[in-house]
Design a protein around this motif. Sequence first.
Motif, PDB file in Angstrom:
ATOM      1  N   MET A  51      69.272  81.966  11.248  1.00  0.00           N
ATOM      2  CA  MET A  51      68.836  81.539   9.909  1.00  0.00           C
ATOM      3  C   MET A  51      67.547  82.262   9.530  1.00  0.00           C
ATOM      4  SD  MET A  51      68.485  77.601   8.496  1.00  0.00           S
ATOM      5  CE  MET A  51      69.279  77.168   6.950  1.00  0.00           C
ATOM      6  N   LYS A  52      67.580  82.920   8.355  1.00  0.00           N
ATOM      7  CA  LYS A  52      66.425  83.686   7.903  1.00  0.00           C
ATOM      8  C   LYS A  52      65.860  83.084   6.623  1.00  0.00           C
ATOM      9  CE  LYS A  52      67.715  87.928  10.183  1.00  0.00           C
ATOM     10  NZ  LYS A  52      68.062  89.349  10.087  1.00  0.00           N
ATOM     11  N   GLU A 107      68.337  80.295  -0.299  1.00  0.00           N
ATOM     12  CA  GLU A 107      69.616  80.034  -0.963  1.00  0.00           C
ATOM     13  C   GLU A 107      70.034  78.581  -0.821  1.00  0.00           C
ATOM     14  OE1 GLU A 107      72.583  82.949  -0.026  1.00  0.00           O
ATOM     15  OE2 GLU A 107      71.516  84.461  -1.208  1.00  0.00           O
ATOM     16  N   PHE A 111      68.023  76.593  -3.344  1.00  0.00           N
ATOM     17  CA  PHE A 111      68.545  76.763  -4.709  1.00  0.00           C
ATOM     18  C   PHE A 111      69.811  75.922  -4.922  1.00  0.00           C
ATOM     19  CE2 PHE A 111      65.790  80.425  -5.549  1.00  0.00           C
ATOM     20  CZ  PHE A 111      65.589  80.313  -6.911  1.00  0.00           C
ATOM     21  N   LYS A 131      70.015  72.811  -7.555  1.00  0.00           N
ATOM     22  CA  LYS A 131      70.960  72.813  -8.679  1.00  0.00           C
ATOM     23  C   LYS A 131      71.829  71.542  -8.626  1.00  0.00           C
ATOM     24  CE  LYS A 131      73.326  76.765  -9.469  1.00  0.00           C
ATOM     25  NZ  LYS A 131      74.478  77.714  -9.647  1.00  0.00           N
ATOM     26  N   GLU A 175      69.833  68.519  -9.313  1.00  0.00           N
ATOM     27  CA  GLU A 175      69.092  68.727 -10.559  1.00  0.00           C
ATOM     28  C   GLU A 175      67.604  68.409 -10.414  1.00  0.00           C
ATOM     29  OE1 GLU A 175      71.202  67.013 -13.886  1.00  0.00           O
ATOM     30  OE2 GLU A 175      72.822  68.469 -13.595  1.00  0.00           O
ATOM     31  N   THR A 211      63.538  69.624 -10.034  1.00  0.00           N
ATOM     32  CA  THR A 211      62.654  70.659 -10.586  1.00  0.00           C
ATOM     33  C   THR A 211      61.707  71.111  -9.471  1.00  0.00           C
ATOM     34  OG1 THR A 211      61.034  69.005 -11.243  1.00  0.00           O
ATOM     35  CG2 THR A 211      62.680  69.641 -12.894  1.00  0.00           C
ATOM     36  N   TRP A 212      61.133  72.290  -9.647  1.00  0.00           N
ATOM     37  CA  TRP A 212      60.132  72.758  -8.684  1.00  0.00           C
ATOM     38  C   TRP A 212      58.965  71.780  -8.656  1.00  0.00           C
ATOM     39  CZ3 TRP A 212      62.095  75.970  -5.503  1.00  0.00           C
ATOM     40  CH2 TRP A 212      62.991  76.961  -5.909  1.00  0.00           C
ATOM     41  N   THR A 217      56.839  76.634  -4.924  1.00  0.00           N
ATOM     42  CA  THR A 217      57.931  77.510  -5.346  1.00  0.00           C
ATOM     43  C   THR A 217      57.916  78.799  -4.544  1.00  0.00           C
ATOM     44  OG1 THR A 217      57.720  76.610  -7.569  1.00  0.00           O
ATOM     45  CG2 THR A 217      58.997  78.628  -7.347  1.00  0.00           C
ATOM     46  N   SER A 218      56.738  79.383  -4.378  1.00  0.00           N
ATOM     47  CA  SER A 218      56.667  80.664  -3.671  1.00  0.00           C
ATOM     48  C   SER A 218      57.048  80.480  -2.202  1.00  0.00           C
ATOM     49  CB  SER A 218      55.293  81.302  -3.842  1.00  0.00           C
ATOM     50  OG  SER A 218      54.450  81.003  -2.778  1.00  0.00           O
ATOM     51  N   LEU A 240      60.753  80.364  -2.158  1.00  0.00           N
ATOM     52  CA  LEU A 240      61.308  81.703  -2.385  1.00  0.00           C
ATOM     53  C   LEU A 240      61.050  82.617  -1.187  1.00  0.00           C
ATOM     54  CD1 LEU A 240      60.446  82.445  -6.146  1.00  0.00           C
ATOM     55  CD2 LEU A 240      62.599  81.666  -5.179  1.00  0.00           C
ATOM     56  N   MET A 261      58.046  83.588   0.062  1.00  0.00           N
ATOM     57  CA  MET A 261      56.898  84.484  -0.068  1.00  0.00           C
ATOM     58  C   MET A 261      55.605  83.879   0.479  1.00  0.00           C
ATOM     59  SD  MET A 261      57.832  87.432  -1.155  1.00  0.00           S
ATOM     60  CE  MET A 261      57.194  88.574  -2.405  1.00  0.00           C
ATOM     61  N   ASN A 262      55.656  82.671   1.034  1.00  0.00           N
ATOM     62  CA  ASN A 262      54.514  82.097   1.726  1.00  0.00           C
ATOM     63  C   ASN A 262      55.043  81.256   2.881  1.00  0.00           C
ATOM     64  OD1 ASN A 262      51.838  82.766   0.795  1.00  0.00           O
ATOM     65  ND2 ASN A 262      52.397  81.895  -1.192  1.00  0.00           N
ATOM     66  N   VAL A 322      61.936  78.155  10.192  1.00  0.00           N
ATOM     67  CA  VAL A 322      61.989  79.348   9.340  1.00  0.00           C
ATOM     68  C   VAL A 322      60.936  79.267   8.236  1.00  0.00           C
ATOM     69  CG1 VAL A 322      63.476  80.715   7.826  1.00  0.00           C
ATOM     70  CG2 VAL A 322      64.442  79.598   9.849  1.00  0.00           C
TER      71      VAL A 322
END
Lengths: 146, 146, 146, 146, 146, 146, 146, 146, 146, 146
Positions: E1-2, E8, E11, E15, E18, E20-21, E36-37, E40, E42-43, E66
């Motif tokens: 797992m990465k 993904e 996300f 969805k 439903e 929100t960030w 959020t980052s 995604l 990135m942190n 991870v």
Amino acid sequence: MKKIDVTEAIFAIKKERELTWESIAEAVGMSTVWTTSACLGMNSCSAQTADKLVSFLGLPPQAAKVLIEYPTKVWDQALPQDPLIYRLYEVVGVYGDTLKEVIQEKFGDGIMSAIDFSMDVEKQADPKGDRVVLTLNGKFLPYKSW
Amino acid sequence: MKKIDVTEAIFAIKKERELTWESIAEAVGMSTVWTTSACLGMNSCSAQTADKLVSFLGLPPQAAKVLIEYPTKVWDQALPQDPLIYRLYEVVGVYGDTLKEVIQEKFGDGIMSAIDFSMDVEKQADPKGDRVVLTLNGKFLPYKSW
Amino acid sequence: MKKIDVTEAIFAIKKERELTWESIAEAVGMSTVWTTSACLGMNSCSAQTADKLVSFLGLPPQAAKVLIEYPTKVWDQALPQDPLIYRLYEVVGVYGDTLKEVIQEKFGDGIMSAIDFSMDVEKQADPKGDRVVLTLNGKFLPYKSW
Amino acid sequence: MKKIDVTEAIFAIKKERELTWESIAEAVGMSTVWTTSACLGMNSCSAQTADKLVSFLGLPPQAAKVLIEYPTKVWDQALPQDPLIYRLYEVVGVYGDTLKEVIQEKFGDGIMSAIDFSMDVEKQADPKGDRVVLTLNGKFLPYKSW
Amino acid sequence: MKKIDVTEAIFAIKKERELTWESIAEAVGMSTVWTTSACLGMNSCSAQTADKLVSFLGLPPQAAKVLIEYPTKVWDQALPQDPLIYRLYEVVGVYGDTLKEVIQEKFGDGIMSAIDFSMDVEKQADPKGDRVVLTLNGKFLPYKSW
Amino acid sequence: MKKIDVTEAIFAIKKERELTWESIAEAVGMSTVWTTSACLGMNSCSAQTADKLVSFLGLPPQAAKVLIEYPTKVWDQALPQDPLIYRLYEVVGVYGDTLKEVIQEKFGDGIMSAIDFSMDVEKQADPKGDRVVLTLNGKFLPYKSW
Amino acid sequence: MKKIDVTEAIFAIKKERELTWESIAEAVGMSTVWTTSACLGMNSCSAQTADKLVSFLGLPPQAAKVLIEYPTKVWDQALPQDPLIYRLYEVVGVYGDTLKEVIQEKFGDGIMSAIDFSMDVEKQADPKGDRVVLTLNGKFLPYKSW
Amino acid sequence: MKKIDVTEAIFAIKKERELTWESIAEAVGMSTVWTTSACLGMNSCSAQTADKLVSFLGLPPQAAKVLIEYPTKVWDQALPQDPLIYRLYEVVGVYGDTLKEVIQEKFGDGIMSAIDFSMDVEKQADPKGDRVVLTLNGKFLPYKSW
Amino acid sequence: MKKIDVTEAIFAIKKERELTWESIAEAVGMSTVWTTSACLGMNSCSAQTADKLVSFLGLPPQAAKVLIEYPTKVWDQALPQDPLIYRLYEVVGVYGDTLKEVIQEKFGDGIMSAIDFSMDVEKQADPKGDRVVLTLNGKFLPYKSW
Amino acid sequence: MKKIDVTEAIFAIKKERELTWESIAEAVGMSTVWTTSACLGMNSCSAQTADKLVSFLGLPPQAAKVLIEYPTKVWDQALPQDPLIYRLYEVVGVYGDTLKEVIQEKFGDGIMSAIDFSMDVEKQADPKGDRVVLTLNGKFLPYKSW
């Protein structure tokens, strides 16, 4: 079956049987540099050479046809990064204008062909560290005027 | 006075006196390729060579100091366009991986130095068209592990 | 099995067994930086080191052969984006000409080899914030003239 | 008068008086690497250092103000070509991921600063050829979460 | 797992449920932008934050490890194309030199850190059309001289 | 007289009279960031502001017309190198997708305008090191469908 | 299911049922250009439009949600190669400065929005060969000063 | 005298006499867009138009010959940066594939000519903000098969 | 089934049945160059030609529809590397300005269409080595003024 | 005096005396395309041709020597932008692979020389619009194996 598949098959067999490019070249009766480049898919074999290669390495029969195909010669990195290949690019950068001066002084306005071309690698023993000797041999092509 | 000024002065004198790179090289006792590259500002001269060059060509005295300076070796076009130089770049692209295979098979993991390096250009007469023979000679440098 | 497969296997084992690069390096008797780079596929192991690595990490036996193979050293991004790596690129950009001046003043015309080369990372404790100390050690190679 | 003009004036004086970067650095009481980079216009001087530099080299008085100005740090070639500088870029390419692994293992998630940063060049005598020792020393900056 | 797999998974869950960030951020007790980052990739999360995220979203347990991993921060397009992101790049292009002038006038020679850094997005109601207010907050790092 | 000439004249006067951007902005009654960008030639002045700027700085009268001209906004380096500006580019790279998620969650499908836009720089005192606070304020523009 | 999957499903149905973009646009009550771009994943649908599209084309129900998602607008080739698209890029290159002059003469300092924007394609019959008439309609956005 | 010199002369006269492109276009009896592009050196004038332009603006007589010359159409930035021009490029990027679909659906396989081509800019008054209306009109050229 | 699938099917059949492009072209009654380019997916067939191609080669029936589709014409390498294709690019580079001079001298200001265009390859026997004769035939398109 | 100076002198004389490339070519007894390219500095003249050119155009005597010099063939834009030249580049992009297939089917593995090469431009009258006919004629060079 494409060039890349034949190349991978050759690498696998070469590793398994612990062959050298030199021994493969000898088996097909061509030079080491040319044979290696044909195995890497960057040159096309004559039917005879393809057959010898297939038979010596035990490649599947349809590999012969693929080895005979004319390759599309492209490379991954416009500016090479691997240090061994980069040094060659650096030589072209540092000495390119020099070679233009010296070749055109000796031969006139024209170029050294990279098509009607051969190349050789030799090892020069040296107590301060062995040396790689690379020989490039290309037909001089004069510019035509019309 | 910078390298580029000395180079332009040399070109002007060379044209006027109709000299060849070969004759300039002979006059300073170095090879043609190296001498040309030093005149183009891509290599530095020893004090002795610089003096010979200045005296043979009749360059202004301060040119000697400039010829001795260590050059910054950069080239105009990352991907060369002049056909003579492009063909050399093409050879690196087409045969780069091949040379890596063959050199490392002969020498082990390492590279051919572009610093402890020399190069020569010869003309090989051939009835089907003369051939350019380029010899690159570089010390093999093995990767260090630590 | 290719270099990339061995690297992924090492990462998986390292995560599972919660190993550090330092402990892996100790186990094979080499430095941390070099061992990490060999595990990432950017350097080749001697047969002995490969065996130690395979046995310490419990890698499949064929991994040894792969670790011994000479790598093709390429990197994904010509201009790095990850902030840690970009800062190193920035240092080369900001201080490149400075280093050329200082190194060539101390050593003459030539370069620091990136082949006959080693590197070390140390932690320097500092009350205002610890410091990273990177040491690069490369053989000086003088340009040859000929 | 701009940074580039001061740099050219310094080069001219340095050549004429046959000074070294080391002697200039000593005269202003700073390290050789930093002093050279300030002279090349890639770092700003304190008022005191600027005065010492102007007085030691006999620069025009307005040069002091220019040396104090904060430089815009840009470099000519995104991918360096001069062999000495390229080797440093190559080290970043080949060892970038390795350094990320090793530094972050020792320090946690963050980077080595290129701003709170110093660098040194030493000569290590070696019978097989002297070695260049480059030391980079940067503050570790941990990523903030918020 | 990465990291990409965890992103993904997040996300998909977001969805489906439903979310929100903003609600995810609240659940883990961090800011919306940072959360959020981290989602995604990135942190990196602290262990505690990772656990909260895994438990709030119902991620598989191995996702926590991870989320804690230090990311390699790279982006797809050196020059962004999506209009929202391009406008930010355009701001850097149009106002980059201006910001350098103004920041260095206020703080001296140095930079705004992108590591010891936080960011916030607010909505400013406006009858002529709501406004996006972006706040960047980074530690000032003065250049070191040595 | 072109924008670049007016910019150079402003820099010369600013240095001679030891002005700050802040004082110039006050004199013309606009913000510091906007005033600086107009002086750097990246924004156009109203007639009134141009007159105030010309009179406060003692610029030649024809400079007013030039300050009023609509600039062509281009920047030298598609990928900025100066560390202060690069950090901003890095923020766009690292947080671009995050900002897209957060802004579009708050506002719907659309962008933050870089035209109907203002920006501010503040200094936040902090015992661990002062902080730069950058505020970007742009109108939200929803995508139209038709 | 992602935007690309919905796009491929639409293409498949469109080919099978031999629909035109015009007929699809009519069915959903939007313009042909906008409808096509939404089907290609470059614009987001309102809930109502998404439902109409799903029902008219017989797409799987979850496609509606995907059509409503805000797209990331990126394109494959920074410099387009397909001749039809290249000609549009060429128009921007050849007439870009001209349009800047003419638009800003008519409207003042600012830009034509590509967000509050619509576009239309018409066929103009002409005995010498029909003509394509492209109409771009964007809100003028004046630069703000502050 | 070259195209660039004539362009600069026109800009100077236009500024001094406070002319608009529209008035210049009227004087020569051509459209505003075309006239502007001819003045910017991106289109060639007929002899008659060149004479009118020279006489209306009071250009030196040899300017007529230059205006008649066929221009080499090149642009400075392959990817435009000025926001007004970039938005046009963005439209090509975002809507390129859409336009290909819609144009080829209406006309068959072929392209819109950028040579047998005209363009117009209109101002559309709108209480919510005026709108720029750009009309591109190009001959449809079907691909030939042979 | 996409263009690329049809192309691969054609290559497979051509290899198996040992056909030439010339024989395929004859069978469909079109030229060799055009037929090859349609088979490579770079041109669209008329319904009639597609049917002949499908029937001659024994392609699956749905291939006809795909052959009729209008292709998106893109190429892999902006700067070609394969030596045969690079030489053509080199001709454009070396002779581009020359062709502009000569064509526009003969025809006026305009271009040679690459859309209303055909091309032919012939073999010219020559005792010194056969010659390739390439004929490009494109409609001249004069620039419009308006 | 360099190639560029001779080229500019030729352009000036050509404009003043209202000569065509065709008439210049006739005067020196060479083809129009070759003569133009020699005048543009992209080919070298024989001594005889240089003398004729100098005498016909009334160039300064030292121009002859310059016309005889071997040119460095480089071009300004790796990807051409002028529409006339771009169309030729587009032909290479669209038809490159096709030409490789067709030429190698007719001739075997090899290339069309761009050195032993000539080119011609003809005008083909056509009631639907005259056509440009470009003929490229290059020696076929087979790849050597060794």
